[in-house]
Design a protein around this motif. Sequence first.
Motif, mmCIF file in Angstrom:
data_model
loop_
_atom_site.group_PDB
_atom_site.id
_atom_site.type_symbol
_atom_site.label_atom_id
_atom_site.label_comp_id
_atom_site.label_asym_id
_atom_site.label_seq_id
_atom_site.Cartn_x
_atom_site.Cartn_y
_atom_site.Cartn_z
ATOM 1 N N UNK A 1 -16.515 -63.548 -13.149
ATOM 2 C CA UNK A 1 -15.930 -64.739 -12.445
ATOM 3 C C UNK A 1 -15.870 -65.879 -13.418
ATOM 4 N N UNK A 2 -16.494 -65.772 -14.494
ATOM 5 C CA UNK A 2 -16.694 -67.129 -15.220
ATOM 6 C C UNK A 2 -15.799 -66.842 -16.467
ATOM 7 N N UNK A 3 -15.554 -65.733 -17.163
ATOM 8 C CA UNK A 3 -14.806 -65.585 -18.327
ATOM 9 C C UNK A 3 -13.396 -65.923 -18.030
ATOM 10 N N UNK A 4 -12.934 -66.546 -18.969
ATOM 11 C CA UNK A 4 -11.353 -66.788 -18.912
ATOM 12 C C UNK A 4 -10.305 -65.831 -19.772
ATOM 13 N N UNK A 5 -11.165 -64.863 -20.611
ATOM 14 C CA UNK A 5 -10.492 -64.011 -21.284
ATOM 15 C C UNK A 5 -11.261 -62.568 -21.137
ATOM 16 N N UNK A 6 -11.023 -61.744 -20.742
ATOM 17 C CA UNK A 6 -11.696 -60.155 -20.407
ATOM 18 C C UNK A 6 -12.022 -59.758 -21.656
ATOM 19 N N UNK A 7 -11.237 -59.780 -22.926
ATOM 20 C CA UNK A 7 -11.477 -59.232 -24.111
ATOM 21 C C UNK A 7 -12.486 -59.879 -24.969
ATOM 22 N N UNK A 8 -12.536 -61.376 -24.535
ATOM 23 C CA UNK A 8 -13.411 -62.188 -25.294
ATOM 24 C C UNK A 8 -14.354 -63.211 -24.501
ATOM 25 N N UNK A 9 -15.064 -62.601 -23.750
ATOM 26 C CA UNK A 9 -15.879 -63.507 -22.840
ATOM 27 C C UNK A 9 -16.650 -64.321 -23.657
#
Length: 104
Positions: A1-9
């Motif tokens: 819920x906090x990461x803006x990019x799934x591939x590069x949290x």
Amino acid sequence: GKATDWDKPEAGAWVDARAAWFVIDSAVHGGMGAPEAVPFSDEATADAFREKRGGKVVRLGEIADSYVLGPVDLAPPPSHQNHVAQDQEAGQPVSPGGAMKSHQ
């Protein structure tokens, strides 16, 4: 819920697994198509994700070891097998493993 990019949290997007809520059996898959246990820091965010992508919300202790450590079915989908059979019938080259070679 906090990461803006799934591939590069980014830093700060991580949550302690023992405190996390996980969505399992969703439409989201991890590396090489394996099932993914998607972690969230709060239940409401996990539930919102579940509503969009399916699955169920669980805690770490509810996830079977086999869900994250078990074998993954890497068999190609039936439509791929149909293409391989069609290529063979048409005399098109097909690799020994059944993968289609590129057509020009």
